[in-house]
Design an enzyme around this catalytic site. Sequence first.
Site, PDB file in Angstrom:
ATOM      1  CG  ASP A 166      -2.109   0.914   1.061  1.00 37.54           C
ATOM      2  OD1 ASP A 166      -2.366   1.358  -0.076  1.00 37.54           O
ATOM      3  OD2 ASP A 166      -2.774   1.200   2.063  1.00 37.54           O
ATOM      4  CG  HIS A 191      -0.155   2.073  -9.292  1.00 38.72           C
ATOM      5  ND1 HIS A 191      -0.320   1.694  -7.980  1.00 38.72           N
ATOM      6  CD2 HIS A 191      -1.297   2.732  -9.642  1.00 38.72           C
ATOM      7  CE1 HIS A 191      -1.516   2.104  -7.558  1.00 38.72           C
ATOM      8  NE2 HIS A 191      -2.112   2.739  -8.542  1.00 38.72           N
ATOM      9  CG  LEU A 197      10.113 -17.134  -3.825  1.00 37.67           C
ATOM     10  CD1 LEU A 197       9.830 -17.102  -2.316  1.00 37.67           C
ATOM     11  CD2 LEU A 197      10.688 -15.768  -4.234  1.00 37.67           C
TER      12      LEU A 197
HETATM   13  C1  FPP Z   1      -1.857   0.097  -3.397  1.00 36.43           C
HETATM   14  O1  FPP Z   1      -1.419   1.417  -3.365  1.00 36.43           O
HETATM   15  C2  FPP Z   1      -1.266  -0.624  -4.546  1.00 36.43           C
HETATM   16  C3  FPP Z   1      -1.965  -1.232  -5.551  1.00 36.43           C
HETATM   17  C4  FPP Z   1      -3.440  -1.231  -5.607  1.00 36.43           C
HETATM   18  C5  FPP Z   1      -1.305  -1.873  -6.696  1.00 36.43           C
HETATM   19  C6  FPP Z   1      -0.010  -2.567  -6.446  1.00 36.43           C
HETATM   20  C7  FPP Z   1       0.719  -2.715  -7.738  1.00 36.43           C
HETATM   21  C8  FPP Z   1       2.065  -2.672  -7.891  1.00 36.43           C
HETATM   22  C9  FPP Z   1       2.998  -2.563  -6.789  1.00 36.43           C
HETATM   23  C10 FPP Z   1       2.680  -2.739  -9.257  1.00 36.43           C
HETATM   24  C11 FPP Z   1       2.420  -3.953 -10.033  1.00 36.43           C
HETATM   25  C12 FPP Z   1       2.780  -5.206  -9.329  1.00 36.43           C
HETATM   26  C13 FPP Z   1       2.859  -6.409  -9.915  1.00 36.43           C
HETATM   27  C14 FPP Z   1       3.113  -7.590  -9.081  1.00 36.43           C
HETATM   28  C15 FPP Z   1       2.712  -6.596 -11.373  1.00 36.43           C
HETATM   29  P1  FPP Z   1      -2.512   2.586  -3.393  1.00 36.43           P
HETATM   30  O2  FPP Z   1      -2.719   2.977  -4.812  1.00 36.43           O
HETATM   31  O3  FPP Z   1      -3.739   2.157  -2.693  1.00 36.43           O
HETATM   32  O4  FPP Z   1      -1.777   3.722  -2.617  1.00 36.43           O
HETATM   33  P2  FPP Z   1      -2.462   4.846  -1.699  1.00 36.43           P
HETATM   34  O5  FPP Z   1      -2.977   4.144  -0.473  1.00 36.43           O
HETATM   35  O6  FPP Z   1      -1.325   5.746  -1.382  1.00 36.43           O
HETATM   36  O7  FPP Z   1      -3.538   5.500  -2.503  1.00 36.43           O
END
Ligand code: FPP
Length: 266
Positions: A27, A44, A138
């Site tokens: 997050d 992201h 893994l």
């Molecule tokens: C949450 O941060 C993150 C996500 C919903 C997406 C996670 C994706 C990645 C790390 C990249 C792609 C990964 C793979 C494995 C292909 P948020 O957007 O909720 O952040 P915020 O809480 O600051 O709004």
Amino acid sequence: MTKISGQSHSTDKAIDKIPHHVAIIMDGNGRWAQQKGKLRTFGHKAGVDAVRASVTLARKVGIESLTLFAFSSENWQRPKEEVGVLMQLFSLVLRSEVKKLNQNDIRLKVIGDISAFDIKLQEKIKKAEALTARNKSLTLNIAANYGGRWDIIDATRRIAHKVEQKQLSLNDIDEELFNQHVSTGDLPELDLLIRTGGDHRVSNFLLWQCAYAEFYFTDVLWPDFNEEVFNLAIADFAIRQRRFGLTGEQIMKQEDNDNNNENVIC
Ligand code: FPP
């Protein structure tokens, strides 16, 4: 050894120092980007580097299974453009990283309802899983269109179907059987759940699997997650006393017995 729902939990100190199965709620991408005056999607993209760093460390320290929450069943409700970028990223990462995962003996598995994804992405996922299926160092589980409640309902449906087909009887249903039917059924029990980004909640992730997991929360935003932060979480796990419903005294007695047995063997 403490036995919970058919699974053995070793209380041996040396073995328990490294968690067998770690899950991470990644997050804070959006906030990380906004703090830099950029679009959320920039966060992201930066998050992919933190994914790479955590996979590398997990393999290095001997974690058997790493489960990352990449896209929840609720994330479809985000702005269309952000969902599009997340899908593109997933597709891109599959294309660019699968060869490296395979070279490093890492098995890729995707958990979640992938039937909602574009057919090309579904094919890419299946190909990547097939290519890496025999790898042993893994297991990297990517939770995509995943929800803990969905996982429990899906397992229930599959068990009910087997009962309907008379492959199982009602009396066969116990925790061990149920555990075999959730999406992580072939993996070690979850030991450690890490959440970055400062919030203290589970957000419908691995609800069944969290039963005896240790939780570790950090304010670090996901793109800043690195080997150092991951090591802190593992070190914190190593000093916790896991009781699995027993008392602290019972666990200490078991540890003494284990140590005495070890001394006899030596
Ligand atoms: C949450 O941060 C993150 C996500 C919903 C997406 C996670 C994706 C990645 C790390 C990249 C792609 C990964 C793979 C494995 C292909 P948020 O957007 O909720 O952040 P915020 O809480 O600051 O709004």
